[in-house]
Design an enzyme around this catalytic site. Sequence first.
Site, PDB file in Angstrom:
ATOM      1  N   GLY A  14     -48.241  46.211 -33.029  1.00 56.76           N
ATOM      2  CA  GLY A  14     -48.935  46.521 -31.776  1.00 56.76           C
ATOM      3  C   GLY A  14     -49.381  47.965 -31.606  1.00 56.76           C
ATOM      4  O   GLY A  14     -49.566  48.422 -30.476  1.00 56.76           O
ATOM      5  N   HIS A 107     -60.372  45.088 -38.505  1.00 52.43           N
ATOM      6  CA  HIS A 107     -60.002  44.719 -39.873  1.00 52.43           C
ATOM      7  C   HIS A 107     -59.855  45.991 -40.723  1.00 52.43           C
ATOM      8  O   HIS A 107     -60.685  46.896 -40.625  1.00 52.43           O
ATOM      9  CB  HIS A 107     -61.075  43.803 -40.462  1.00 52.43           C
ATOM     10  CG  HIS A 107     -60.708  43.265 -41.809  1.00 52.43           C
ATOM     11  ND1 HIS A 107     -59.815  42.220 -41.965  1.00 52.43           N
ATOM     12  CD2 HIS A 107     -61.065  43.661 -43.055  1.00 52.43           C
ATOM     13  CE1 HIS A 107     -59.659  41.990 -43.266  1.00 52.43           C
ATOM     14  NE2 HIS A 107     -60.401  42.843 -43.945  1.00 52.43           N
ATOM     15  N   GLU A 140     -67.308  31.966 -36.421  1.00 49.58           N
ATOM     16  CA  GLU A 140     -66.532  30.880 -37.047  1.00 49.58           C
ATOM     17  C   GLU A 140     -66.059  31.239 -38.452  1.00 49.58           C
ATOM     18  O   GLU A 140     -65.140  30.605 -38.962  1.00 49.58           O
ATOM     19  CB  GLU A 140     -67.330  29.569 -37.132  1.00 49.58           C
ATOM     20  CG  GLU A 140     -68.046  29.128 -35.885  1.00 49.58           C
ATOM     21  CD  GLU A 140     -69.299  29.942 -35.653  1.00 49.58           C
ATOM     22  OE1 GLU A 140     -70.025  30.209 -36.630  1.00 49.58           O
ATOM     23  OE2 GLU A 140     -69.531  30.354 -34.503  1.00 49.58           O
ATOM     24  N   ASP A 143     -63.659  37.142 -40.750  1.00 48.83           N
ATOM     25  CA  ASP A 143     -64.065  38.543 -40.937  1.00 48.83           C
ATOM     26  C   ASP A 143     -65.557  38.695 -41.226  1.00 48.83           C
ATOM     27  O   ASP A 143     -65.959  39.522 -42.063  1.00 48.83           O
ATOM     28  CB  ASP A 143     -63.241  39.194 -42.062  1.00 48.83           C
ATOM     29  CG  ASP A 143     -61.744  39.172 -41.765  1.00 48.83           C
ATOM     30  OD1 ASP A 143     -61.374  39.255 -40.577  1.00 48.83           O
ATOM     31  OD2 ASP A 143     -60.946  39.070 -42.711  1.00 48.83           O
TER      32      ASP A 143
HETATM   33  C1  GRF Z   1     -54.134  46.415 -38.186  1.00 44.25           C
HETATM   34  O1  GRF Z   1     -54.053  47.395 -39.163  1.00 44.25           O
HETATM   35  C2  GRF Z   1     -55.363  45.539 -38.357  1.00 44.25           C
HETATM   36  O2  GRF Z   1     -56.302  46.053 -39.225  1.00 44.25           O
HETATM   37  C3  GRF Z   1     -54.820  44.271 -38.961  1.00 44.25           C
HETATM   38  O3  GRF Z   1     -53.505  44.171 -38.516  1.00 44.25           O
HETATM   39  C4  GRF Z   1     -52.962  45.468 -38.250  1.00 44.25           C
HETATM   40  C5  GRF Z   1     -52.215  45.382 -36.962  1.00 44.25           C
HETATM   41  O4  GRF Z   1     -51.509  46.537 -36.680  1.00 44.25           O
HETATM   42  N1  GRF Z   1     -55.695  43.184 -38.586  1.00 44.25           N
HETATM   43  P1  GRF Z   1     -50.860  46.774 -35.256  1.00 44.25           P
HETATM   44  O5  GRF Z   1     -50.052  45.534 -34.926  1.00 44.25           O
HETATM   45  O6  GRF Z   1     -51.961  47.006 -34.256  1.00 44.25           O
HETATM   46  O7  GRF Z   1     -49.987  47.982 -35.423  1.00 44.25           O
END
Ligand code: GRF
Length: 187
Positions: A14, A107, A140, A143
Amino acid sequence: MVKKNACVFISGYGSNLKSLISNSRNHNFPVNISLVITNNFKAKGLLHAKKNSIPYFIINTKRRNFENKVLNLIKKYNISLICLAGYMKIISKGFISAYKKKIINVHPSLLPKYKGLNTYEKIIQNKEKKTGCTVHFVNEKLDSGKLIVQKSFFIKKDDKVDILKKKTQKLEHKAFSEAIIKIYRYN
Ligand code: GRF
């Protein structure tokens, strides 16, 4: 300015949720973080919701109707924007077409490169010179939605997975909020 309500979906640590909550305190930021949803009752990120008195819900994704439950919550809290921040479940086509409003995702690569999982490992394996993060609309296909913001950095020779992750996430924390500002400024 009347702020819209945003919901953040998380599965883990988070850190993106934390930075969104903090940036949303600025009165010029276009959204409030009004709801947090997780599929993981152990998600550390729930702490940020608790600390900031943001309503949160843990959804059992093994239940058949779990997406309807989420849609009902989204409706109840009048959510205009869903932010996927490390949410480790695929959002179904049905959910996307039922929601109709904006869903965005962060991502850890320069999309369209390295979609899916284990991005840092693949980037190192392929001896990339540059990487970064992407915030994009969710459609859909995994990424693959329209890009909103990308940020990049050059990889050093000795950078390992943990360092890449650290550097990438630092950029994500800026890119996510910038993307939200951009969406509401230009749309
Ligand atoms: C992020 O680095 C994001 O790119 C990926 O999951 C990670 C989540 O990190 N989809 P966090 O839970 O916000 O620390």
